[in-house]
Design a protein around this motif. Structure first.
Motif, PDB file in Angstrom:
ATOM      1  N   UNK A  28       4.521   4.930   8.432  1.00 19.76           N
ATOM      2  CA  UNK A  28       4.261   4.556   7.179  1.00 19.76           C
ATOM      3  C   UNK A  28       5.561   4.208   6.582  1.00 19.76           C
ATOM      4  N   UNK A  29       6.547   4.960   6.568  1.00 13.31           N
ATOM      5  CA  UNK A  29       7.814   4.727   5.976  1.00 13.31           C
ATOM      6  C   UNK A  29       8.641   3.565   6.662  1.00 13.31           C
ATOM      7  N   UNK A  30       8.629   3.633   7.961  1.00 19.35           N
ATOM      8  CA  UNK A  30       9.195   2.247   8.777  1.00 19.35           C
ATOM      9  C   UNK A  30       8.334   0.932   8.121  1.00 19.35           C
ATOM     10  N   UNK A  31       7.296   1.112   7.974  1.00 16.95           N
ATOM     11  CA  UNK A  31       6.398  -0.258   7.496  1.00 16.95           C
ATOM     12  C   UNK A  31       6.768  -0.669   6.269  1.00 16.95           C
ATOM     13  N   UNK A  32       7.204   0.339   5.424  1.00 12.48           N
ATOM     14  CA  UNK A  32       7.469  -0.196   3.829  1.00 12.48           C
ATOM     15  C   UNK A  32       8.988  -0.391   3.973  1.00 12.48           C
ATOM     16  N   UNK A  33       9.826   0.360   4.614  1.00  9.59           N
ATOM     17  CA  UNK A  33      11.338  -0.059   4.808  1.00  9.59           C
ATOM     18  C   UNK A  33      11.698  -1.518   5.319  1.00  9.59           C
ATOM     19  N   UNK A  34      10.821  -1.758   6.484  1.00  6.31           N
ATOM     20  CA  UNK A  34      10.814  -3.034   6.933  1.00  6.31           C
ATOM     21  C   UNK A  34      10.183  -4.261   5.865  1.00  6.31           C
TER      22      UNK A  34
ATOM     23  N   UNK B  64      -0.316  -1.609  11.048  1.00  8.97           N
ATOM     24  CA  UNK B  64      -1.198  -2.282  10.054  1.00  8.97           C
ATOM     25  C   UNK B  64      -1.230  -1.130   8.868  1.00  8.97           C
ATOM     26  N   UNK B  65      -1.029  -1.592   7.828  1.00  2.19           N
ATOM     27  CA  UNK B  65      -1.126  -0.553   6.440  1.00  2.19           C
ATOM     28  C   UNK B  65      -2.515   0.075   6.459  1.00  2.19           C
ATOM     29  N   UNK B  66      -3.419  -0.884   6.503  1.00  2.22           N
ATOM     30  CA  UNK B  66      -4.765  -0.424   6.055  1.00  2.22           C
ATOM     31  C   UNK B  66      -5.235   0.554   7.186  1.00  2.22           C
ATOM     32  N   UNK B  67      -4.879   0.240   8.614  1.00  5.91           N
ATOM     33  CA  UNK B  67      -5.483   1.161   9.713  1.00  5.91           C
ATOM     34  C   UNK B  67      -4.658   2.558   9.482  1.00  5.91           C
ATOM     35  N   UNK B  68      -3.087   2.442   9.121  1.00  6.16           N
ATOM     36  CA  UNK B  68      -2.597   3.634   8.879  1.00  6.16           C
ATOM     37  C   UNK B  68      -3.452   4.513   7.928  1.00  6.16           C
ATOM     38  N   UNK B  69      -3.713   4.026   6.905  1.00  2.00           N
ATOM     39  CA  UNK B  69      -4.222   4.953   6.062  1.00  2.00           C
ATOM     40  C   UNK B  69      -5.555   5.450   6.151  1.00  2.00           C
ATOM     41  N   UNK B  70      -6.141   4.758   7.263  1.00  2.77           N
ATOM     42  CA  UNK B  70      -7.600   5.599   7.851  1.00  2.77           C
ATOM     43  C   UNK B  70      -7.277   6.548   8.578  1.00  2.77           C
ATOM     44  N   UNK B  71      -5.973   6.870   9.065  1.00  4.78           N
ATOM     45  CA  UNK B  71      -5.837   7.952  10.076  1.00  4.78           C
ATOM     46  C   UNK B  71      -6.262   9.145   9.231  1.00  4.78           C
TER      47      UNK B  71
ATOM     48  N   UNK C   4       1.532   8.383   2.483  1.00  2.40           N
ATOM     49  CA  UNK C   4       2.849   8.151   1.593  1.00  2.40           C
ATOM     50  C   UNK C   4       2.752   7.209   0.434  1.00  2.40           C
ATOM     51  N   UNK C   5       3.586   7.289  -0.393  1.00  2.00           N
ATOM     52  CA  UNK C   5       3.998   6.225  -1.410  1.00  2.00           C
ATOM     53  C   UNK C   5       5.407   6.325  -1.909  1.00  2.00           C
ATOM     54  N   UNK C   6       6.216   5.414  -1.372  1.00  2.00           N
ATOM     55  CA  UNK C   6       7.588   5.339  -1.776  1.00  2.00           C
ATOM     56  C   UNK C   6       7.793   4.970  -3.447  1.00  2.00           C
ATOM     57  N   UNK C   7       8.671   5.642  -3.823  1.00  2.59           N
ATOM     58  CA  UNK C   7       8.913   5.716  -5.365  1.00  2.59           C
ATOM     59  C   UNK C   7      10.471   5.574  -5.515  1.00  2.59           C
ATOM     60  N   UNK C   8      10.767   5.390  -6.938  1.00  2.50           N
ATOM     61  CA  UNK C   8      12.228   5.542  -7.404  1.00  2.50           C
ATOM     62  C   UNK C   8      13.139   4.444  -6.865  1.00  2.50           C
ATOM     63  N   UNK C   9      12.787   3.251  -7.400  1.00  2.84           N
ATOM     64  CA  UNK C   9      13.893   2.222  -6.877  1.00  2.84           C
ATOM     65  C   UNK C   9      15.119   1.944  -7.886  1.00  2.84           C
ATOM     66  N   UNK C  10      15.426   3.267  -8.475  1.00  4.92           N
ATOM     67  CA  UNK C  10      16.620   3.123  -9.394  1.00  4.92           C
ATOM     68  C   UNK C  10      17.908   2.747  -8.727  1.00  4.92           C
TER      69      UNK C  10
ATOM     70  N   UNK D 254       0.947  -1.219  -0.263  1.00  3.48           N
ATOM     71  CA  UNK D 254      -0.153  -0.065   0.031  1.00  3.48           C
ATOM     72  C   UNK D 254       0.762   1.124   0.107  1.00  3.48           C
ATOM     73  N   UNK D 255       2.114   1.146   0.353  1.00  2.77           N
ATOM     74  CA  UNK D 255       2.785   2.499   0.520  1.00  2.77           C
ATOM     75  C   UNK D 255       3.954   2.640  -0.607  1.00  2.77           C
ATOM     76  N   UNK D 256       3.696   1.769  -1.615  1.00  2.00           N
ATOM     77  CA  UNK D 256       4.480   1.897  -2.959  1.00  2.00           C
ATOM     78  C   UNK D 256       4.152   2.203  -4.024  1.00  2.00           C
ATOM     79  N   UNK D 257       4.514   3.390  -4.563  1.00  2.00           N
ATOM     80  CA  UNK D 257       3.963   3.613  -5.847  1.00  2.00           C
ATOM     81  C   UNK D 257       3.768   2.480  -7.010  1.00  2.00           C
ATOM     82  N   UNK D 258       2.594   2.101  -7.552  1.00  2.00           N
ATOM     83  CA  UNK D 258       2.449   1.158  -8.543  1.00  2.00           C
ATOM     84  C   UNK D 258       3.033   1.253  -9.781  1.00  2.00           C
TER      85      UNK D 258
END
Length: 391
Positions: free
Chosen positions: A197-203, A350-357, A228-234, A149-153
């Motif tokens: 949110x960033x810690x969630x996706x980094x982990x 939990x990403x879903x709960x974080x997104x509801x904040x 947030x949406x993390x991007x640029x995996x270059x 959920x926190x990565x740009x598709x």
């Protein structure tokens, strides 16, 4: 790993430094990155890929590569399939919304489905000149395969004669750096959600065997609800626990000390970058200002005592100190420990709960107009590809 070459991204969020003299001056006021020079890759092409080959030359190249295309196209297979159509044949309402180190980033409506997408444009000649061909391929493959959920598709990639194009989900609220410029410093309550949110996706990435290596505000997009949406995996690569990387890469002021030294490093370097990002959000300034190269940056970092900003709470101060620990082994570097830190007491990861904040979403109308940082861009190579010209 032993064949990895040094690469680094430098300084100012809108100031790209590249290792090509033609582009260095033009991009020095705008962009994001500097990568290694890989002369072997350039020599393999035999010529500048931005030039159109003569017919006989193109046929000879096709035979040598095994593809029925000239090498300037074949080099990017199979990650970037070839399309001869111009951008304006596939998209309409094309707008330039940002500036990458290798070309513009567009907002465009696809003619087929009428949906809006973000399209990252890269000049093939620069990919070859900077020696980042394999890095470019690896980055898009990794991002395409990461579903979170926190990565740009990342939806699809392709190439034309002169360009590489990457189509992603569009996020219309800008990035974290623009928000920071507009609102700095950010209140702790808002930063706390971003941190979770960033810690969630980094982990998640680390548990999936991936190190990002370029965690910074400019690579954190915001959706319409402000999350947030993390991007640029270059610069990302596969790295299992216990492995080490050697490449000096990242964005200068976010690079961990062990990366700057050229020492073997692991996933802990991403957590240092997160610490720099969080410190900057709440302090309104970087803990250590960027330098022009990694040697000077390391020297400056070693001379500077990085203490938590005096304006933050005690619990946040402890968190920043644990993330910005110079010794990688002692640095906070695991999601389970991060999520249980007292700064996040009562907050679910939990990403879903974080997104509801509820969180204040930035107003896109207040974002800086692209013309401010696109004025010096060289549009000659894009003239025949159906892109709008800067104006």
């Amino acid at each position: 790993m032993g064949n990895e070459r040094s690469a680094f991204r430098a300084g100012n969020p809108f100031c790209a430094l590249v290792l090509v003299s033609k582009w260095k001056g033009r991009l020095s006021k705008v962009g994001a990155s500097v990568s290694s020079w890989c002369s072997g890759t350039f020599q393999m092409t035999g010529k500048c890929v931005g030039q159109r080959p003569r017919v006989a030359e193109g046929r000879a190249e096709a035979r040598s590569t095994g593809w029925h295309f000239p090498r300037s196209v074949s080099l990017f297979f199979p990650v970037f399939p070839y399309r001869s159509r111009h951008l304006d044949e596939e998209f309409q309402d094309i707008e330039i919304i940002a500036k990458g180190s290798l070309g513009p980033i567009l907002k465009a409506r696809q003619r087929m489905d009428e949906k809006i997408y973000a399209v990252k444009v890269m000049l093939k000649v620069e990919v070859i000149r900077q020696g980042i061909l394999q890095q470019c391929k690896d980055g898009v493959v990794i991002q395409k395969n990461v579903v979170h959920p926190f990565v740009q598709g990342l939806l699809e990639c392709w190439q034309t004669s002169h360009l590489l194009l990457i189509k992603c989900d569009y996020q219309g609220a800008g990035d974290l750096h623009r928000l920071w410029v507009e609102s700095k410093p950010l209140p702790e309550s808002r930063m706390r959600v971003f941190a979770a949110e960033l810690g969630s996706i980094i982990g998640f990435l680390h548990d999936s065997g991936i190190i990002h290596r370029d965690v910074k505000m400019e690579n954190v997009l915001l959706n319409e609800r402000g999350h947030i949406m993390l991007t640029d995996f270059g610069l990302s690569r596969r790295l299992q626990y216990g492995e080490r990387a050697l490449t000096i890469c990242g964005t200068m002021q976010y690079m961990a000390p062990e990366v700057l030294r050229g020492s073997p490093y692991n996933h802990s370097a991403d957590w240092w970058s997160l610490g720099v990002l969080l410190y900057t959000l709440v302090a309104g300034k970087y803990p250590v200002d960027p330098e022009v190269d990694h040697t000077l940056m390391l020297s400056k970092l070693e001379r500077t005592r990085v203490d938590p900003p005096p304006v933050v709470s005690q619990s946040l101060g402890f968190l920043l100190s644990e993330l910005l620990c110079e010794e990688p082994q002692r640095r906070l570097h695991r999601l389970d420990v991060f999520s249980e830190h007292r700064f996040f007491r009562g907050l679910s990861f939990d990403p879903e709960l974080l997104q509801q904040l509820p969180i204040e979403a930035p107003d896109p109308g207040h974002l800086p107009p692209p013309a401010l940082y696109l004025a010096d861009f060289d549009w000659e190579a894009l003239r025949d590809e159906g892109l709008p010209q800067a104006g």
